[in-house]
Design a protein around this motif. Structure first.
Motif, PDB file in Angstrom:
ATOM      1  N   ARG A   2       0.830  -1.216   0.000  1.00 24.67           N
ATOM      2  CA  ARG A   2       0.000   0.000   0.000  1.00 24.67           C
ATOM      3  C   ARG A   2       0.859   1.258   0.000  1.00 24.67           C
ATOM      4  O   ARG A   2       0.502   2.261  -0.628  1.00 24.67           O
ATOM      5  CB  ARG A   2      -0.943  -0.012   1.210  1.00 24.67           C
ATOM      6  CG  ARG A   2      -1.977  -1.136   1.163  1.00 24.67           C
ATOM      7  CD  ARG A   2      -3.159  -0.838   2.068  1.00 24.67           C
ATOM      8  NE  ARG A   2      -2.797  -0.785   3.478  1.00 24.67           N
ATOM      9  CZ  ARG A   2      -2.745  -1.835   4.293  1.00 24.67           C
ATOM     10  NH1 ARG A   2      -2.989  -3.050   3.816  1.00 24.67           N
ATOM     11  NH2 ARG A   2      -2.442  -1.679   5.559  1.00 24.67           N
ATOM     12  N   MET A   3       1.992   1.226   0.682  1.00 24.43           N
ATOM     13  CA  MET A   3       2.899   2.373   0.686  1.00 24.43           C
ATOM     14  C   MET A   3       3.474   2.613  -0.719  1.00 24.43           C
ATOM     15  O   MET A   3       3.573   3.756  -1.179  1.00 24.43           O
ATOM     16  CB  MET A   3       4.038   2.158   1.692  1.00 24.43           C
ATOM     17  CG  MET A   3       3.620   2.147   3.152  1.00 24.43           C
ATOM     18  SD  MET A   3       2.919   3.715   3.721  1.00 24.43           S
ATOM     19  CE  MET A   3       1.160   3.346   3.593  1.00 24.43           C
ATOM     20  N   LEU A   4       3.845   1.524  -1.406  1.00 24.88           N
ATOM     21  CA  LEU A   4       4.400   1.655  -2.748  1.00 24.88           C
ATOM     22  C   LEU A   4       3.347   2.157  -3.729  1.00 24.88           C
ATOM     23  O   LEU A   4       3.610   3.067  -4.534  1.00 24.88           O
ATOM     24  CB  LEU A   4       4.954   0.302  -3.213  1.00 24.88           C
ATOM     25  CG  LEU A   4       6.209  -0.193  -2.491  1.00 24.88           C
ATOM     26  CD1 LEU A   4       6.505  -1.635  -2.878  1.00 24.88           C
ATOM     27  CD2 LEU A   4       7.406   0.705  -2.812  1.00 24.88           C
TER      28      LEU A   4
ATOM     29  N   ASP B 269      10.501   6.287   0.640  1.00 23.91           N
ATOM     30  CA  ASP B 269      10.955   5.284   1.603  1.00 23.91           C
ATOM     31  C   ASP B 269      10.934   5.778   3.049  1.00 23.91           C
ATOM     32  O   ASP B 269      10.470   5.051   3.935  1.00 23.91           O
ATOM     33  CB  ASP B 269      12.358   4.805   1.240  1.00 23.91           C
ATOM     34  CG  ASP B 269      12.316   3.784   0.107  1.00 23.91           C
ATOM     35  OD1 ASP B 269      11.244   3.619  -0.521  1.00 23.91           O
ATOM     36  OD2 ASP B 269      13.363   3.152  -0.157  1.00 23.91           O
ATOM     37  N   PRO B 270      11.431   6.997   3.361  1.00 19.66           N
ATOM     38  CA  PRO B 270      11.385   7.448   4.763  1.00 19.66           C
ATOM     39  C   PRO B 270       9.958   7.509   5.301  1.00 19.66           C
ATOM     40  O   PRO B 270       9.707   7.142   6.446  1.00 19.66           O
ATOM     41  CB  PRO B 270      12.025   8.844   4.699  1.00 19.66           C
ATOM     42  CG  PRO B 270      12.903   8.803   3.496  1.00 19.66           C
ATOM     43  CD  PRO B 270      12.165   7.958   2.500  1.00 19.66           C
TER      44      PRO B 270
ATOM     45  N   THR C  60      15.316  -1.444   6.983  1.00 18.40           N
ATOM     46  CA  THR C  60      14.383  -2.576   7.070  1.00 18.40           C
ATOM     47  C   THR C  60      13.298  -2.465   6.010  1.00 18.40           C
ATOM     48  O   THR C  60      12.915  -3.450   5.375  1.00 18.40           O
ATOM     49  CB  THR C  60      13.751  -2.635   8.472  1.00 18.40           C
ATOM     50  OG1 THR C  60      14.791  -2.828   9.450  1.00 18.40           O
ATOM     51  CG2 THR C  60      12.758  -3.774   8.588  1.00 18.40           C
ATOM     52  N   TYR C  61      12.808  -1.230   5.811  1.00 17.65           N
ATOM     53  CA  TYR C  61      11.770  -1.013   4.797  1.00 17.65           C
ATOM     54  C   TYR C  61      12.300  -1.380   3.409  1.00 17.65           C
ATOM     55  O   TYR C  61      11.597  -2.011   2.610  1.00 17.65           O
ATOM     56  CB  TYR C  61      11.313   0.440   4.835  1.00 17.65           C
ATOM     57  CG  TYR C  61      10.230   0.765   3.837  1.00 17.65           C
ATOM     58  CD1 TYR C  61       8.907   0.426   4.085  1.00 17.65           C
ATOM     59  CD2 TYR C  61      10.531   1.435   2.652  1.00 17.65           C
ATOM     60  CE1 TYR C  61       7.903   0.732   3.175  1.00 17.65           C
ATOM     61  CE2 TYR C  61       9.535   1.744   1.727  1.00 17.65           C
ATOM     62  CZ  TYR C  61       8.227   1.393   2.002  1.00 17.65           C
ATOM     63  OH  TYR C  61       7.244   1.688   1.100  1.00 17.65           O
TER      64      TYR C  61
ATOM     65  N   GLY D  29      -3.307  -7.433 -10.242  1.00 19.48           N
ATOM     66  CA  GLY D  29      -4.415  -6.889  -9.464  1.00 19.48           C
ATOM     67  C   GLY D  29      -4.113  -6.788  -7.978  1.00 19.48           C
ATOM     68  O   GLY D  29      -5.018  -6.786  -7.144  1.00 19.48           O
ATOM     69  N   ILE D  30      -2.804  -6.698  -7.640  1.00 18.36           N
ATOM     70  CA  ILE D  30      -2.410  -6.615  -6.235  1.00 18.36           C
ATOM     71  C   ILE D  30      -2.631  -5.192  -5.723  1.00 18.36           C
ATOM     72  O   ILE D  30      -2.164  -4.229  -6.332  1.00 18.36           O
ATOM     73  CB  ILE D  30      -0.932  -6.995  -6.049  1.00 18.36           C
ATOM     74  CG1 ILE D  30      -0.695  -8.428  -6.560  1.00 18.36           C
ATOM     75  CG2 ILE D  30      -0.515  -6.874  -4.590  1.00 18.36           C
ATOM     76  CD1 ILE D  30      -1.435  -9.484  -5.785  1.00 18.36           C
ATOM     77  N   THR D  31      -3.318  -5.058  -4.615  1.00 20.47           N
ATOM     78  CA  THR D  31      -3.592  -3.719  -4.045  1.00 20.47           C
ATOM     79  C   THR D  31      -3.096  -3.572  -2.611  1.00 20.47           C
ATOM     80  O   THR D  31      -3.085  -2.472  -2.068  1.00 20.47           O
ATOM     81  CB  THR D  31      -5.105  -3.435  -4.049  1.00 20.47           C
ATOM     82  OG1 THR D  31      -5.754  -4.349  -3.160  1.00 20.47           O
ATOM     83  CG2 THR D  31      -5.675  -3.565  -5.451  1.00 20.47           C
TER      84      THR D  31
END
Length: 353
Positions: A285-287, A293-294, A306-307, A334-336
């Protein structure tokens, strides 16, 4: 001989502090050693007279009693430091003990005023109060000390310093032993912290409940559902909230997050698999959301390194080399990050810990 050339005025160096100690450790020590080596100093030595280069050091030594005039009054003679030490150090130690005791008495006196203030009508206290810097920790300690029923806390990042955790253990264990119930939320990443794990072990042994979640609202403390402490817009600023409707709203958010959270102490393989899946979904979800990244690391409560490892794992999973390719592959599939949500865990009894 007081008041004559080379003799310090009455009352000189009545107060001893860091400045005097600095002179004592440098110039005064050198001057005393010279006096020992040369069997004293003549009273008319220009260096110790008014304006002389060693006048300050001489004034300190003589005021402490480390230099005294001989019987003829013509020479300053050194005195055994062990005799003088007790006369200087003991009063300072007693003064320190007196100040500590007095500070404790003042703290008790202010505690009575604080309790009266918190019992005052809402119109007098106001629904909000802003706290800054050094005023924050004493206020939190005060309201936790007054807790009589319940503490709800949320710590979304793992970056609490060891001394902060130590302070938290002291005040929260005290509350638990008074019969106050306590529930705390962390992010899943907190499970990696040795200091946090020790803190959790300590408070759960006293009856607290601790769970972790992939992501939730910012730092929060709610005391007896009458006072909530939330971060301010600026760093080192917090807001103390007493408005009942807003507190009820914050508690509702906490409760919803609590129901989705996982018991901290439970290390069963199926549970850990679910936690890893939630962290993976959160990274996706972040991507997809375009977070740097921060920012993504902060949202997951982990370090940027780690991220980056989480992102690298996703690249390997989808067999790609770049983030652009990763985004394309996830889009085609279709990955969300929300495609297969993990079912909420069954209610955990209060005896979980």
């Amino acid at each position: 001989m007081r008041g004559s050339p080379g003799v310090p005025e009455e009352g000189a160096f009545v107060s001893l502090g860091p400045d005097q100690r600095s002179v004592f450790e440098t110039a005064a020590t050198a001057l005393f050693e010279e006096c020992v080596a040369h069997d004293g100093l003549p009273v008319d030595d220009e260096r110790i007279g008014s304006g002389g280069k060693d006048s300050e050091a001489f004034a300190l030594l003589s005021s402490l009693g480390l230099l005294t005039l001989d019987e003829t009054g013509s020479r300053w003679m050194p005195v055994d430091p062990s005799i003088v030490q007790a006369q200087v150090v003991s009063p300072l130690g007693q003064q320190g003990a007196d100040l500590i005791a007095e500070s404790a008495n003042w703290a008790k006196a202010f505690q009575g005023l604080s309790q009266a203030w918190r019992r005052a009508p809402e119109a007098l206290r106001g629904p909000f109060a802003e706290l800054r810097g050094d005023a924050i920790a004493p206020y939190i300690a005060s309201v936790v000390a007054d807790a009589s029923e319940e503490l709800l806390t949320a710590q979304p990042q793992t970056g609490r310093a060891v001394e902060q955790l130590s302070d938290a253990i002291e005040r929260e264990v005290g509350a638990l032993r008074r019969g106050v119930s306590m529930r705390t939320l962390y992010q899943h990443a907190a499970r990696r912290s040795v200091a946090t794990s020790k803190y959790v072990a300590t408070v759960t042994a006293e009856g607290a409940q601790v769970r972790t979640l992939d992501e939730f609202f910012n730092r929060l403390i709610v005391v007896d559902r009458r006072i909530a402490i939330v971060p301010g817009r600026e760093h080192s600023v917090v807001l103390a909230v007493r408005e009942p409707s807003l507190i009820a709203y914050l508690v509702d958010i906490f409760e919803r997050s609590w129901e989705r959270a996982r018991p901290f102490a439970n290390r069963e393989t199926p549970l850990m698999r679910d936690i890893l899946a939630e962290q993976r979904a959160m990274t996706i979800r972040m991507l997809i959301g375009g977070h740097a990244d921060p920012s993504g690391a902060a949202r997951l409560g982990v370090s940027p390194r780690t991220y980056a490892g989480y992102v690298s794992d996703l690249k390997q999973e989808f067999d790609v080399e770049s983030r652009f390719q990763l985004g394309y592959a996830m889009g085609r599939a279709g990955i969300t990050g929300r495609d297969q949500p993990v079912a909420d865990p069954a209610p955990v009894p209060d005896t979980e810990n």
